[in-house]
Design an enzyme around this catalytic site. Structure first.
Site, mmCIF file in Angstrom:
data_model
loop_
_atom_site.group_PDB
_atom_site.id
_atom_site.type_symbol
_atom_site.label_atom_id
_atom_site.label_comp_id
_atom_site.label_asym_id
_atom_site.label_seq_id
_atom_site.Cartn_x
_atom_site.Cartn_y
_atom_site.Cartn_z
ATOM 1 N N SER A 191 33.660 10.771 30.674
ATOM 2 C CA SER A 191 33.323 9.958 31.239
ATOM 3 C C SER A 191 33.793 8.993 31.044
ATOM 4 C CB SER A 191 31.804 10.337 31.417
ATOM 5 O OG SER A 191 31.406 10.057 32.577
ATOM 6 N N ASP B 251 31.793 17.649 41.207
ATOM 7 C CA ASP B 251 31.499 16.238 40.240
ATOM 8 C C ASP B 251 30.651 15.551 41.519
ATOM 9 O OD1 ASP B 251 31.082 14.101 38.538
ATOM 10 O OD2 ASP B 251 32.916 14.461 37.475
ATOM 11 N N HIS C 182 29.811 17.348 36.590
ATOM 12 C CA HIS C 182 30.042 16.369 35.656
ATOM 13 C C HIS C 182 29.981 16.209 34.447
ATOM 14 C CE1 HIS C 182 31.497 12.174 35.847
ATOM 15 N NE2 HIS C 182 30.518 11.958 34.106
#
Length: 218
Positions: free
Chosen positions: A114, A164, A195
């Site tokens: 991320s 996601d 995610h």
């Protein structure tokens, strides 16, 4: 800022970090870059799963968002402060050079999740010499108009989640295209899930790492 003690002790470098020395000196070292709200401990287990015996270098992001560590500022969800991205990527690249000298490491393979994947992507665009490869987990394009640069043969894996809600699939595809255009050997896979990371991410990353990071000849 002095770094906390780690498994084998950590030098006082520019980032608070954990350093775990290699038990297999031929294994390429990993640079572990956590997501928003994580810290220098978060990705150590994944690092061990990807490359048992490799040295692990895991810094904590210096930016605080409501008390949650990050590697650069954002203006909103998915909207980055690009000036800060550039500043922080250069700062992180300088730390990598510092840590390599302190610990006697070759250029590491980044493993970022991320926000950590996004700063790793920025490193590939701005300071490509800092990394020997990268595994980008749920990455986005970090800079809308990055400066020209090359990634001559640098291996990169991008793993996206099909569902996601944070990273649009087209955004990850643009990142893959940009890194490929710069000469990177880029593989982009879209896995089921959102995610968050899944066992499928770890399995795909481990297989890619084993195939794309050749060990030096004895």
């Amino acid at each position: 800022m002095s770094a906390p003690a780690s498994v084998a002790g950590a030098a006082a470098l520019a980032f608070t970090h954990r350093f775990v020395p290699a038990t297999d000196p031929a294994a390429p070292p990993l640079l572990l870059l956590h997501g928003t709200g994580g810290d220098e401990n978060d990705l150590l287990p994944i690092g061990r799963m990807l490359a048992p015996g490799a040295a692990l270098l895991s810094p904590r992001g210096k930016v605080s968002e409501g008390g949650m560590p990050r590697f650069f500022r954002r203006l909103a969800e998915g909207v980055f402060d690009e000036q800060d991205v550039v500043r922080r990527a250069n700062e992180l690249a300088d730390f990598i050079a510092e840590a390599r000298a302190a610990y006697g490491l070759p250029a590491p393979v980044a493993v970022g999740f991320s926000n950590g994947a996004n700063i790793a992507a920025a490193l590939l665009m701005l300071r490509p010499e800092a990394l020997s490869g990268a595994i980008l987990l749920r990455a986005m394009v970090p800079l809308a108009a990055p400066p020209a640069g090359t990634l001559p043969g640098t291996p990169v894996l991008i793993l996206s989640g099909a569902a996601d809600p944070i990273v649009p699939r087209g955004n990850a595809e643009r990142l893959a295209d940009e890194l490929t255009r710069r000469g990177g050997q880029v593989e982009h896979k879209v896995l089921s899930g959102g995610h968050g990371l899944t066992p499928a991410d770890v399995a795909a990353a481990r297989a890619w790492f084993q195939a794309n990071t050749p060990r030096p000849a004895a």
